[in-house]
Write a protein that holds these residues in place. Sequence first.
Motif, mmCIF file in Angstrom:
data_model
loop_
_atom_site.group_PDB
_atom_site.id
_atom_site.type_symbol
_atom_site.label_atom_id
_atom_site.label_comp_id
_atom_site.label_asym_id
_atom_site.label_seq_id
_atom_site.Cartn_x
_atom_site.Cartn_y
_atom_site.Cartn_z
ATOM 1 N N LYS B 222 0.816 -1.214 0.000
ATOM 2 C CA LYS B 222 0.000 0.000 0.000
ATOM 3 C C LYS B 222 0.846 1.259 0.000
ATOM 4 N N THR B 225 3.294 3.405 -3.401
ATOM 5 C CA THR B 225 2.842 4.248 -4.508
ATOM 6 C C THR B 225 3.688 5.513 -4.546
ATOM 7 N N GLY B 229 1.464 5.905 -0.363
ATOM 8 C CA GLY B 229 0.247 5.312 0.183
ATOM 9 C C GLY B 229 -0.681 6.283 0.868
ATOM 10 N N GLN B 232 -4.423 5.786 -0.436
ATOM 11 C CA GLN B 232 -4.938 4.425 -0.527
ATOM 12 C C GLN B 232 -6.107 4.260 0.429
ATOM 13 N N SER B 233 -7.177 3.694 -0.084
ATOM 14 C CA SER B 233 -8.313 3.443 0.802
ATOM 15 C C SER B 233 -8.066 2.126 1.538
ATOM 16 N N SER B 234 -8.703 1.979 2.684
ATOM 17 C CA SER B 234 -8.517 0.736 3.436
ATOM 18 C C SER B 234 -9.878 0.163 3.816
#
Lengths: 180, 350
Positions: B222, B225, B229, B232-234
Amino acid sequence: MKRLSEQRNKILFEKLAKYVGPNVKVLIERPDGNYCFREKKDRVYYLSEKLMKLSDTFTQQQLVCAGTCIGKFTKSNKFILQITALNYLAPYAQCKMWLKSSAEQQFLYGQHVTKGGMGRISENTEKYSGVVVYSMEDLPLGFGVASLSTAECKHADPMATVAFHQCDIGEYIRSEKDLL
Amino acid sequence: MDVVAEILERTAKDAEKFKPIHVKKHLELEYDVGSLLAVDINDLDAKLINKEKNDYIKNLTRDNIQLLINQIWQLPTERVDDAVVVKLPNAKTLLPRSLPVPKEKTLTKWESFAKEKGIRKSNKAKVHWDEELKEWIPEYGYKRAAAEREKDWVIEVPGNADPYEDQFAKKKQAKVERVAKNEFQRLRNIAKAKNIKIPKMGVVNPDMANSKDLVTAITVAKSSTASVGKFQSSLPKEKEARGVADITPGAKRKRKMPVVPSMQERSENLAIIDSVLNKKPKLDVTKALSKHLYKEQEMLHEEPSSKKPRAGKRGKKKGGNPVAAPKGGKKPKSGKGVHKASGNVGRKRR
């Protein structure tokens, strides 16, 4: 024994404020010196600064605890009061509830308080505020959470729960090994 | 008669050469015949030991050994090949060992698992009969390898497999991987036994990974990037791997709260308390309602008895404004009183 993080400090004070309101300050700045909170293995201890300084001379492995355990943080970072905190919080309690002698044993065995068992309640109690439960002889018995406000209590059914049990002095016997 | 007397005399003379077998002691000795040990608890004679040290100790030792021998002679004896033999009882005295007790070997992962499950090792035969080759084939070794080669000269292609896949190469590869896995586990067991921390090596092969490794893999992936990160959705209950700060870009290590002087700590705590206490309360409908109910009830209780005197009191207090005086205990409503102009009339000036 380490300091509580800012987030945890906030959670702790929020919980304490539920029971003692603005008197939380009094817990820290006491006439017999300053007191503080320390944490070890997610348990929170309340101790004087003098004692804290002395306890700092021990390594983590050697020291089991110092001061009085007033509760612990759960894995999801909620704070749970322990019965050993009663002596410190009871004198400053904002909302109080007095139990009839017939209902004392029920409470000390871990049951909630019903309207029938409640003898008296302080006037300004709001719903879901923390209450310190007393016997009719003004002996603090434990902590609870008011499930009804004072006004609602008046019209409640006698079997209705007026306070949820949090902890009681019966735990000194019931869960002796868990108390620190 | 002469002969008898002579013999008696001779034996008496012989006996004089030896010391007597009976020894007098103030306190009896403590014996442990099993380990041929006697402990003399009597006091030493201080005078004699100063005068003739060696002789005194020699004599004392002889006496004590005589007593020990006496004890041994009380045991039942046997005769084996012209020798008198005694069987000693078990020793009572525990001797301390010179070397420390050897430490128990730490169990490997499999051993501890087998112990927990009660799996016992069963001894396999070293060779087994092969029906195809009509031969005894050992469990391992060059003969086994040779037999295998002879047997597996052809491999059936499984129904669902790619027909152009080399099944021999696949089998060889599988063997190599099994060996590598075993080696990895062996090293892991050694590291565990010696309490060595293995550095995290990032993401492991999914065949080898356990759930913790997979969580690590997710966390690392994650953050890999361009914006480490950040966007980033979780998932709702997703947990971040712990202790991966050194292999995760952009991750900060959690630090312990620093030690600060008590004055500063106290002021920080007080600030937190202030922020907690002065939090603006949310509009709680039930709370407001209960407050309202409470007030209403109080009013209902008070009204019948204290209606008139209250009104009168208020009137006096206000300084004689007959229009503004409320009728009941209720709040004054707008538009009923006299507007008190404060001098200038017109636009509101601030």
